[in-house]
Design an enzyme around this catalytic site. Structure first.
Site, PDB file in Angstrom:
ATOM      1  N   GLY A  29       1.056  -1.264  -0.004  1.00 45.97           N
ATOM      2  CA  GLY A  29      -0.169  -0.477  -0.235  1.00 45.97           C
ATOM      3  C   GLY A  29       0.479   1.127  -0.299  1.00 45.97           C
ATOM      4  O   GLY A  29       2.128   1.055  -0.408  1.00 45.97           O
ATOM      5  N   ASN A  30       0.317   2.376   0.780  1.00 43.32           N
ATOM      6  CA  ASN A  30       1.272   3.908   0.615  1.00 43.32           C
ATOM      7  C   ASN A  30       0.850   4.327   1.483  1.00 43.32           C
ATOM      8  O   ASN A  30      -0.299   4.031   1.796  1.00 43.32           O
ATOM      9  CB  ASN A  30       0.890   4.577  -0.871  1.00 43.32           C
ATOM     10  CG  ASN A  30       0.209   4.913  -1.416  1.00 43.32           C
ATOM     11  OD1 ASN A  30      -0.266   5.300  -0.884  1.00 43.32           O
ATOM     12  ND2 ASN A  30      -0.724   3.953  -2.453  1.00 43.32           N
ATOM     13  N   HIS A  31       0.929   5.722   1.521  1.00 45.76           N
ATOM     14  CA  HIS A  31       0.580   6.542   2.868  1.00 45.76           C
ATOM     15  C   HIS A  31      -0.065   7.427   2.602  1.00 45.76           C
ATOM     16  O   HIS A  31      -0.989   8.755   3.694  1.00 45.76           O
ATOM     17  CB  HIS A  31       1.885   7.509   3.353  1.00 45.76           C
ATOM     18  CG  HIS A  31       2.984   6.933   3.708  1.00 45.76           C
ATOM     19  ND1 HIS A  31       2.512   6.164   4.959  1.00 45.76           N
ATOM     20  CD2 HIS A  31       4.009   6.265   3.974  1.00 45.76           C
ATOM     21  CE1 HIS A  31       3.835   5.005   5.585  1.00 45.76           C
ATOM     22  NE2 HIS A  31       4.804   5.104   5.005  1.00 45.76           N
ATOM     23  N   ALA A  96      -3.990   7.868  -4.654  1.00 49.68           N
ATOM     24  CA  ALA A  96      -2.401   7.421  -5.045  1.00 49.68           C
ATOM     25  C   ALA A  96      -2.269   6.190  -5.426  1.00 49.68           C
ATOM     26  O   ALA A  96      -2.881   5.013  -4.437  1.00 49.68           O
ATOM     27  CB  ALA A  96      -1.323   7.540  -3.853  1.00 49.68           C
TER      28      ALA A  96
END
Ligand code: C5P
Length: 219
Positions: A29-31, A96
């Protein structure tokens, strides 16, 4: 209300991260928190638009009345976007989206081994680029760019390559901007590559600036 600036306009917004499964319990995943995308969706709805918000995994809640579609992976976001896009007047891609996903998704939890583990990743489909090539003359398409270096040049080339009408650059180099933060500092480029630089502000106010830029080019 009929007097609202975006009354009758169909708007699509994407927000949040995507999660790409490795096995039943793990993901890449990402932030991204989804805060910027939700602020935008709320502001566009407040301006009278008929908003569809396609959101990756996030704890955010929309405050305005809008249609929300929850997705997890880049592929699910792509499928949802493609089905909504043909009917839209304005699309803002704030999510994102993962650029890579595990090539194989293990059906059972991967066991800890003595040796290191190698994951093979494959490219996901670039949703924004796909919409850009499908875009009709009356449709407005807005993308985001987040870069750590040579950011203005990347933002401008993204605008051209992905056939965008506006690109919003947020820099990770500015403290208080970008992921998870409640504030953001943006620069907007239009098709003529004219640059508008904004101060650091609350994401709700950043959303207002982005909407003003959209209103300038919306007929
Ligand atoms: O090229 P880059 O991924 O940096 O572009 C960012 C922009 O593209 C954002 O607007 C993001 O929402 C969108 N994007 C997308 N699908 C992807 C990757 C990025 O829609 N697979």
């Amino acid at each position: 209300k009929k007097s609202s600036p975006l009354f009758g306009k169909k708007v699509l917004v994407t927000a949040g991260p995507t999660y790409e499964a490795i096995d039943p319990v793990r993901f890449i995943g990402n932030h991204s928190s989804g805060k910027m995308g939700f602020a935008l969706a709320d502001e566009l709805a407040r301006l009278g638009a008929d908003v569809t918000l396609i959101a990756g995994p996030t704890t955010q809640k929309a405050t305005q009345n809008l249609k929300r579609i929850d997705v997890v992976s880049a592929q699910q976001m792509y499928d949802a976007c493609l089905s909504v896009f043909p009917e839209t007047d304005i699309t803002v891609m704030c999510a994102a989206v993962a650029d890579y996903r595990p090539k194989q998704v293990a059906t059972q939890k991967i066991k800890k081994q003595q040796s290191d583990l190698v994951l093979e990743l494959e490219k996901t489909t670039d949703i924004l680029a796909s919409l850009g090539s499908a875009k009709k003359a009356h449709q407005i398409l807005v993308g985001f760019a987040l870069e750590t270096n040579d950011e203005e040049n990347y933002a401008k080339s993204k605008l051209e390559k992905k056939n965008l009408d506006l690109v919003v650059l947020n820099s990770l180099n500015d403290k208080g901007a970008g992921f998870r933060s409640d504030t953001n500092k943006i620069t907007i480029f239009n098709k003529a590559l004219e640059r508008s630089v904004f101060e650091m502000k609350a994401k709700a106010d950043v959303a207002k600036d982005i909407c003003s830029a959209i209103l300038k080019i919306a007929k």
